[in-house]
Motif scaffolding. Sequence first.
Motif, PDB file in Angstrom:
ATOM      1  N   PHE A 462       0.833  -1.202   0.000  1.00 35.59           N
ATOM      2  CA  PHE A 462       0.000   0.000   0.000  1.00 35.59           C
ATOM      3  C   PHE A 462       0.871   1.255   0.000  1.00 35.59           C
ATOM      4  O   PHE A 462       0.619   2.206  -0.749  1.00 35.59           O
ATOM      5  CB  PHE A 462      -0.927  -0.004   1.222  1.00 35.59           C
ATOM      6  N   LYS A 463       1.917   1.261   0.825  1.00 36.66           N
ATOM      7  CA  LYS A 463       2.818   2.414   0.893  1.00 36.66           C
ATOM      8  C   LYS A 463       3.579   2.576  -0.416  1.00 36.66           C
ATOM      9  O   LYS A 463       3.740   3.691  -0.939  1.00 36.66           O
ATOM     10  CB  LYS A 463       3.792   2.233   2.064  1.00 36.66           C
ATOM     11  N   GLN A 464       4.042   1.461  -0.989  1.00 35.78           N
ATOM     12  CA  GLN A 464       4.850   1.508  -2.206  1.00 35.78           C
ATOM     13  C   GLN A 464       4.056   2.076  -3.374  1.00 35.78           C
ATOM     14  O   GLN A 464       4.566   2.883  -4.151  1.00 35.78           O
ATOM     15  CB  GLN A 464       5.334   0.101  -2.547  1.00 35.78           C
ATOM     16  N   ILE A 465       2.777   1.697  -3.505  1.00 36.82           N
ATOM     17  CA  ILE A 465       1.989   2.088  -4.679  1.00 36.82           C
ATOM     18  C   ILE A 465       1.207   3.381  -4.448  1.00 36.82           C
ATOM     19  O   ILE A 465       1.122   4.221  -5.342  1.00 36.82           O
ATOM     20  CB  ILE A 465       1.051   0.933  -5.084  1.00 36.82           C
ATOM     21  N   SER A 466       0.644   3.571  -3.247  1.00 37.17           N
ATOM     22  CA  SER A 466      -0.196   4.753  -3.008  1.00 37.17           C
ATOM     23  C   SER A 466       0.604   5.954  -2.495  1.00 37.17           C
ATOM     24  O   SER A 466       0.177   7.101  -2.640  1.00 37.17           O
ATOM     25  CB  SER A 466      -1.300   4.429  -2.004  1.00 37.17           C
ATOM     26  N   GLY A 467       1.745   5.692  -1.865  1.00 41.30           N
ATOM     27  CA  GLY A 467       2.507   6.777  -1.260  1.00 41.30           C
ATOM     28  C   GLY A 467       2.047   7.129   0.137  1.00 41.30           C
ATOM     29  O   GLY A 467       2.650   7.969   0.813  1.00 41.30           O
TER      30      GLY A 467
END
Length: 532
Positions: A462-467
């Motif tokens: 989630f962090k990697q793709i959404s920021g």
Amino acid sequence: MVTLHEKYKVLLVDDEPIILRSLKAAIPWTELALEIVGEARNGEQALRLVEETAPQIIISDIRMPVIDGISLMKEVLSQNAKRIFIFISGYGEFEYAREALRQGAFDYLLKPIDHEELTAMLKRAREKLDRQKENDQLMHSVQMLSMLARERMFAEFTLGNQRPLQQLSWLENSELEGEYFMAVVQLDDYAALTKQWSPEEKRLWLFAVRNIVEEWSLEHGVLTVFPFHNGEWVLLFPGSLYTNKKQLGEDLVSGIRRYSKLSCSVGLSPVAHGIDQLSSVYPLAARALVQRFYAHQAGVFTEEDFPADGRQEIKYPKELEAALIESIRTLDMERMLHLLDELGLTIEALALPKESAERLIMEMLVVLYRQFEHLNLSSEGSHGRLLSRLHTFGTLNEMLASLKEEFREWMAHSSKPVTREDGRSVVEKAKRYIESNYHKDLSIEEVAEMADLSISHFCTLFKQISGYTFLEYVTYCRMEKAKYILQNSNVKVYQVAPLVGYQDPRYFTQVFKKASGKTPTEYREANAKQTH
């Protein structure tokens, strides 16, 4: 103006039909967000209607045949003290009306009825009901948070992560100061079941089994129960029940099967003492479940039930197991393969008989498979096939080569969700779910389960793709909705908070100011000036 009031129900009680008709016609019920749900001519009839319609407000004549107003109020408030009574009394009934106030009436008014006075009284009544509802919601949230914090605390200690919780002074009085033992309950063939269930079915089944386990725990003296992994629950029994542990486990297995039709197995630990021992007893209880694969049927297992041959000279390589778990969790294939070679060297150095070496590898395989399962990297029934194949190999090298081949294949799938388009679709699905449910008590466990990922894998993806981190995105959604409500309605600030997922208006104000630089009131005023 946007009206977001919940409708409250009103019961009218008077033996004079003309008064009932005037009340219905003269009061702006719809504007007050109130609904008349019944009319009664006497107290006896009113009691029946209260039971049938469950009104929050009762407007009653104080003098009535059969059962008078005060007797009616005492009976109704004994069942639910939060109901509001407004009495209508005649000029000669001042003492009676004062007695009604002493007994718990909200207010009273004199005949002939001043409808404006009654309307103002009803506004105050619904404000009181609104406050009661907010207090109830806050108390429910506090209780839920307390329960979740308790479960998280036990889970953290079971994982061996005690440092963040050392400042909780109330742990000094933990029920685990005395002797206790642990039971780990696992649904059999959980990976296969999750392939059959939709996300909603999975949530419902786990909720149902959890209820069964919790109700059974209340009846059998369990100290505490909490979910640990999906499809797994941990129960802590007082040490005094240890001699009866097998029977308790069998009762639990049969209870879950009887009420859910699902099969499960139970692993039991030895007796321990103190909450800091949770991380030591959990591996023992979980490892006892290795025997589930030898027994080929559901059951209750303890470490004591392992065959004794070769057992005494084996010192289980816990540090090596922990390193392998970490290599899987971080998806470090090279490190994992190196550690499997180290496992082979350890077994050779111990010069274990084939049966003992095989048993040690199978114990470790069960533990490691669980890590792959939590990352959704293994295929249905793959651990069962691998376990059955281990019996056919004649040498240690063949066993380890088989492990490497299977583990390498499982881990090879790990890069796909993070780097390919399906990873983006999973995150978009999660974001849509958050955008639809941000106003609820939304947990990362719930969203990760919806995405069919482990919590750690979901967080990374989630962090990697959404920021955003999960919490940052939930807060972002809540703040955007709060801004919209503040800009487009006259809803009071304390009413905005629960609409966007905060039960405590003060905490909502703090978060809003941190996110926007203004308090909700300042934001509304600034926006109004810009609009004009």
